[in-house]
Write a protein that holds these residues in place. Structure first.
Motif, PDB file in Angstrom:
ATOM      1  N   LEU A 233     -13.857  -4.318  -2.535  1.00  0.00           N
ATOM      2  CA  LEU A 233     -12.409  -4.222  -2.754  1.00  0.00           C
ATOM      3  C   LEU A 233     -11.718  -5.556  -2.484  1.00  0.00           C
ATOM      4  O   LEU A 233     -10.829  -5.962  -3.231  1.00  0.00           O
TER       5      LEU A 233
ATOM      6  N   SER B 285     -12.276  -7.724  -5.405  1.00  0.00           N
ATOM      7  CA  SER B 285     -11.411  -7.291  -6.495  1.00  0.00           C
ATOM      8  C   SER B 285      -9.991  -7.800  -6.293  1.00  0.00           C
ATOM      9  O   SER B 285      -9.361  -8.333  -7.212  1.00  0.00           O
ATOM     10  N   HIS B 286      -9.467  -7.637  -5.094  1.00  0.00           N
ATOM     11  CA  HIS B 286      -8.109  -8.076  -4.799  1.00  0.00           C
ATOM     12  C   HIS B 286      -7.968  -9.587  -4.978  1.00  0.00           C
ATOM     13  O   HIS B 286      -6.957 -10.056  -5.517  1.00  0.00           O
TER      14      HIS B 286
ATOM     15  N   MET C  95      -7.763 -10.305  -8.695  1.00  0.00           N
ATOM     16  CA  MET C  95      -6.466  -9.920  -9.247  1.00  0.00           C
ATOM     17  C   MET C  95      -5.386 -10.934  -8.867  1.00  0.00           C
ATOM     18  O   MET C  95      -4.506 -11.241  -9.672  1.00  0.00           O
TER      19      MET C  95
ATOM     20  N   ASN D  85       0.605  -7.358  -9.820  1.00  0.00           N
ATOM     21  CA  ASN D  85      -0.534  -6.710  -9.153  1.00  0.00           C
ATOM     22  C   ASN D  85      -0.111  -5.367  -8.583  1.00  0.00           C
ATOM     23  O   ASN D  85       0.882  -5.275  -7.869  1.00  0.00           O
ATOM     24  N   HIS D  86      -0.908  -4.354  -8.911  1.00  0.00           N
ATOM     25  CA  HIS D  86      -0.574  -2.991  -8.478  1.00  0.00           C
ATOM     26  C   HIS D  86      -1.732  -2.330  -7.724  1.00  0.00           C
ATOM     27  O   HIS D  86      -1.807  -1.110  -7.658  1.00  0.00           O
ATOM     28  N   PHE D  87      -2.621  -3.146  -7.168  1.00  0.00           N
ATOM     29  CA  PHE D  87      -3.744  -2.557  -6.442  1.00  0.00           C
ATOM     30  C   PHE D  87      -3.284  -1.993  -5.104  1.00  0.00           C
ATOM     31  O   PHE D  87      -2.291  -2.443  -4.535  1.00  0.00           O
TER      32      PHE D  87
ATOM     33  N   SER E 130      -4.034  -1.258  -1.102  1.00  0.00           N
ATOM     34  CA  SER E 130      -4.784  -1.874  -0.003  1.00  0.00           C
ATOM     35  C   SER E 130      -5.942  -0.963   0.400  1.00  0.00           C
ATOM     36  O   SER E 130      -5.979   0.226   0.046  1.00  0.00           O
TER      37      SER E 130
ATOM     38  N   LYS F 284      -7.494   4.186  -9.950  1.00  0.00           N
ATOM     39  CA  LYS F 284      -7.216   3.004  -9.147  1.00  0.00           C
ATOM     40  C   LYS F 284      -8.546   2.403  -8.676  1.00  0.00           C
ATOM     41  O   LYS F 284      -9.580   3.076  -8.671  1.00  0.00           O
ATOM     42  N   ALA F 285      -8.500   1.164  -8.235  1.00  0.00           N
ATOM     43  CA  ALA F 285      -9.602   0.492  -7.527  1.00  0.00           C
ATOM     44  C   ALA F 285     -10.910   0.445  -8.300  1.00  0.00           C
ATOM     45  O   ALA F 285     -11.980   0.436  -7.714  1.00  0.00           O
TER      46      ALA F 285
ATOM     47  N   PHE G 273     -13.759  -1.324  -9.879  1.00  0.00           N
ATOM     48  CA  PHE G 273     -14.330  -2.668  -9.780  1.00  0.00           C
ATOM     49  C   PHE G 273     -15.837  -2.562  -9.676  1.00  0.00           C
ATOM     50  O   PHE G 273     -16.355  -1.719  -8.960  1.00  0.00           O
TER      51      PHE G 273
ATOM     52  N   THR H 237      -3.693  -1.251 -16.277  1.00  0.00           N
ATOM     53  CA  THR H 237      -4.679  -2.322 -16.199  1.00  0.00           C
ATOM     54  C   THR H 237      -4.042  -3.596 -16.723  1.00  0.00           C
ATOM     55  O   THR H 237      -2.957  -3.563 -17.303  1.00  0.00           O
TER      56      THR H 237
END
Length: 149
Positions: free
Chosen positions: A18, A21-22, A25, A34-36, A38, A74-75, A77, A111
């Motif tokens: 994660l 991934s962050h 992004m 960015n809309h990921f 935490s 979501k998330a 990756f 996305t």
């Protein structure tokens, strides 16, 4: 054998993926694009978080955020070394199974325009482009999609 199962995003394997991934992004998109969620947000009660593993190694992650009337993907990756092996498709199938088990009528997602592989994955899985939903703002970099279950 690859296994996709519920996991805790705070565990070291999922957390490392994660965080990668962050970081990606943040490289590709402006902060407001960015809309990921935490790692801690992904551990909330309304989130169903999954990890794909093989021989104890985390290869990919994905989550279903349970919303009023739909599930939000979501998330998603996949570890760089595991790309091209169908990991994302396996996770997406598991998220859809979870959404169906919860009685949700559709799945939605946001996305990025630069994430071509992700867009192809979602299209192959039956997602179609739609407009913004929930509290998303329509940025040029955002692509919104949904799939009726």
């Amino acid at each position: 054998m690859i296994r996709v199962a519920r996991a805790d995003p705070r565990d070291p394997g999922p957390r490392a993926l994660l965080e990668a991934s962050h970081a990606l992004m943040r490289e590709l998109f402006e902060p407001e694009e960015n809309h990921f969620l935490s790692v801690d947000e992904l551990a909330a009660k309304d989130i169903r978080f999954f990890a794909a593993t093989e021989d104890g190694e985390v290869l990919g992650t994905g989550a279903l955020a349970v919303r009023e009337g739909y599930g939000e993907v979501k998330a998603m990756f996949t570890a760089e070394a595991a790309r091209g092996r169908g990991i994302g498709a396996l996770i997406l199938v598991k998220l859809e199974e979870e959404a169906r088990a919860l009685g949700l009528p559709l799945m939605r997602l946001e996305t990025g325009d630069k994430l071509e592989a992700a867009r192809r994955l979602y299209g192959r899985a039956g997602f179609v482009v739609r407009g913004p939903f929930a509290d998303y703002v329509d940025h040029d970099s955002s692509i919104f999609m949904e799939k009726v279950l």
